[in-house]
Enzyme design. Sequence first.
Site, PDB file in Angstrom:
ATOM      1  N   ASP A  12       0.822  -1.258   0.015  1.00 49.57           N
ATOM      2  CA  ASP A  12       0.171   0.126  -0.063  1.00 49.57           C
ATOM      3  C   ASP A  12       0.887   1.166  -0.052  1.00 49.57           C
ATOM      4  OD1 ASP A  12      -2.572   1.681   0.249  1.00 49.57           O
ATOM      5  OD2 ASP A  12      -1.905   2.162   2.463  1.00 49.57           O
ATOM      6  N   SER A  13       0.445   2.537  -0.391  1.00 47.79           N
ATOM      7  CA  SER A  13       0.976   3.622  -0.342  1.00 47.79           C
ATOM      8  C   SER A  13       1.417   4.003   1.162  1.00 47.79           C
ATOM      9  CB  SER A  13       0.278   4.831  -0.973  1.00 47.79           C
ATOM     10  OG  SER A  13      -0.939   4.919  -0.114  1.00 47.79           O
ATOM     11  N   TYR A  44      -0.780   8.670  -2.453  1.00 52.20           N
ATOM     12  CA  TYR A  44      -0.928   8.430  -3.967  1.00 52.20           C
ATOM     13  C   TYR A  44      -2.082   9.103  -4.571  1.00 52.20           C
ATOM     14  CZ  TYR A  44       2.843   4.768  -3.898  1.00 52.20           C
ATOM     15  OH  TYR A  44       3.937   3.973  -3.988  1.00 52.20           O
ATOM     16  N   GLY A  45      -2.983   9.134  -3.932  1.00 54.46           N
ATOM     17  CA  GLY A  45      -4.598   9.551  -4.355  1.00 54.46           C
ATOM     18  C   GLY A  45      -4.649  10.721  -5.188  1.00 54.46           C
ATOM     19  N   CYS A  75      -4.358  -1.505  -2.054  1.00 56.99           N
ATOM     20  CA  CYS A  75      -4.521  -0.032  -2.181  1.00 56.99           C
ATOM     21  C   CYS A  75      -5.473  -0.024  -3.556  1.00 56.99           C
ATOM     22  CB  CYS A  75      -2.996   0.624  -2.471  1.00 56.99           C
ATOM     23  SG  CYS A  75      -3.072   2.340  -3.198  1.00 56.99           S
ATOM     24  N   ASN A  76      -6.441   0.814  -3.326  1.00 59.05           N
ATOM     25  CA  ASN A  76      -7.468   1.177  -4.424  1.00 59.05           C
ATOM     26  C   ASN A  76      -6.931   1.898  -5.570  1.00 59.05           C
ATOM     27  OD1 ASN A  76     -10.565   0.000  -3.798  1.00 59.05           O
ATOM     28  ND2 ASN A  76      -9.209   0.629  -2.040  1.00 59.05           N
ATOM     29  N   THR A  77      -6.000   2.911  -5.118  1.00 56.47           N
ATOM     30  CA  THR A  77      -5.530   3.922  -6.118  1.00 56.47           C
ATOM     31  C   THR A  77      -4.373   3.061  -7.065  1.00 56.47           C
ATOM     32  OG1 THR A  77      -5.614   5.493  -4.299  1.00 56.47           O
ATOM     33  CG2 THR A  77      -4.407   6.318  -6.357  1.00 56.47           C
ATOM     34  N   CYS A 194     -11.216   2.903  -0.373  1.00 56.01           N
ATOM     35  CA  CYS A 194      -9.741   3.147  -0.098  1.00 56.01           C
ATOM     36  C   CYS A 194      -9.461   2.324   1.295  1.00 56.01           C
ATOM     37  CB  CYS A 194      -9.708   4.708   0.317  1.00 56.01           C
ATOM     38  SG  CYS A 194      -7.944   5.294   0.916  1.00 56.01           S
ATOM     39  N   HIS A 196      -7.562   3.132   3.424  1.00 59.66           N
ATOM     40  CA  HIS A 196      -7.221   3.872   4.911  1.00 59.66           C
ATOM     41  C   HIS A 196      -8.484   4.090   5.536  1.00 59.66           C
ATOM     42  CE1 HIS A 196      -3.297   4.705   2.927  1.00 59.66           C
ATOM     43  NE2 HIS A 196      -3.097   5.420   3.931  1.00 59.66           N
TER      44      HIS A 196
HETATM   45  N1  DGL Z   1      -4.888   3.393   0.811  1.00 58.40           N
HETATM   46  C1  DGL Z   1      -5.025   3.550  -0.795  1.00 58.40           C
HETATM   47  C2  DGL Z   1      -6.271   3.530  -1.305  1.00 58.40           C
HETATM   48  O1  DGL Z   1      -6.779   2.389  -1.070  1.00 58.40           O
HETATM   49  C3  DGL Z   1      -4.230   4.782  -1.306  1.00 58.40           C
HETATM   50  C4  DGL Z   1      -4.508   6.275  -0.527  1.00 58.40           C
HETATM   51  C5  DGL Z   1      -3.337   7.374  -1.019  1.00 58.40           C
HETATM   52  O2  DGL Z   1      -2.308   6.895  -0.839  1.00 58.40           O
HETATM   53  O3  DGL Z   1      -3.978   8.478  -1.369  1.00 58.40           O
HETATM   54  O4  DGL Z   1      -6.473   4.099  -2.193  1.00 58.40           O
END
Ligand code: DGL
Length: 275
Positions: A12-13, A44-45, A75-77, A194, A196
Site C-alpha cells: 500500500d502507499s 498516492y491519491g 491499495c485502491n489507487t 480506499c 485507509h
Molecule cells: N490506501 C490507498 C487506497 O486504497 C491509497 C491512499 C493514498 O495513498 O492516497 O486508495
Amino acid sequence: MANEKGPIGVFDSGYGGLTILSEIQHMMPDYDYLYLGDNARAPYGTRSFEVVYEFTLQAVQRLFDMGCHLVILACNTASAKALRTIQQVDLPKIDPERRVLGVIRPTTECIGELTHTRHVGILGTEGTIRSHTYDIEIGKLHPGIRVTGQACPLWVPLIEGREYDSPGMDYFVKKYIDQLLTRDPEIDAIILGCTHYPLILRKIRQYTPEHIRLIPQGEYVARSLQDYLQRHTEMEERITRGGHCRFLTTEHPFSFNEQASVFLGRTVNAEHVQL
Ligand code: DGL
C-alpha cells in the site's frame, strides 16, 4: 530464488493496507506475509496515472526480489491505476509465473447482495474516483446498479498525518458524506473504496444515516484470496508457512512502528527500505 517459496506480498502507499493485511492474516494465519508501505511518498491519491504506475511497479518488483510470488495491491489507487498494466504488460516480461492481485474486484463481485435500492456510493481517493474503475467493474457485473463516486481528497493526508481524531477530520468526514448523499439520496450501501478508510470507520459511521450499510473491503479481499489459493494450488504451494509477518516502510521505521502497532494491536518492528 525464483523457485524458492516465499511470503505473500502486501503493498500500500502507507498504512491503509494494514486494514487488508489484518483481515487476510485473520482468515489465513499460517502463511508468511511481507508488508510494504510507501509512507515516504504517500498519499498516492492525488498523483497522476504515470506516477502511481511507476511507484507501484517499483514496489511490486521489490517484493518479487524479496521472494514473493504473489503480491496483493492493498491499495485502491494502485489497483485502479496500475494493476491492469502490470498484469498485462509487465508480468509477462518479469516472470509469467508470478501474480499481482488488486482489491477492487472482490468488493464489486459482492455488491449485488449488499444493496436493496440498487443505489451504491463509493468513497475513494481522487485517483480512484476519477479512474471510474468501480463504475466500470460494477457496470459489467451488475448492470442495474447506479454508482455514485465521491472523492475524499483530505482523508488520507489526515490519516497519514495522525489527525484522525481531530475536529478537522470530523469536518471533512461530514462534508464528503453529505456531498455524496446529496448527489444520490437513494444510496443504501457505501463501499469504502480506499484501504485507509476503515481506520476512521467510527467517524464515517457517526456521520452516515443508520440505514446505510458501510462496506470495508478487508473481509471480501481475504475471502477472495482464500478462494484464489484453493483454485490455484501451484501458487499456494509456493507460499511459506510460519505465521510470520515482516514490515517494510520507505519512511522512518520509528513512526511506522508506532502507528502500525496502534492499528494492528501488537508490536511491529519495521525495516526501512528505499525503492
Ligand atoms: N490506501 C490507498 C487506497 O486504497 C491509497 C491512499 C493514498 O495513498 O492516497 O486508495
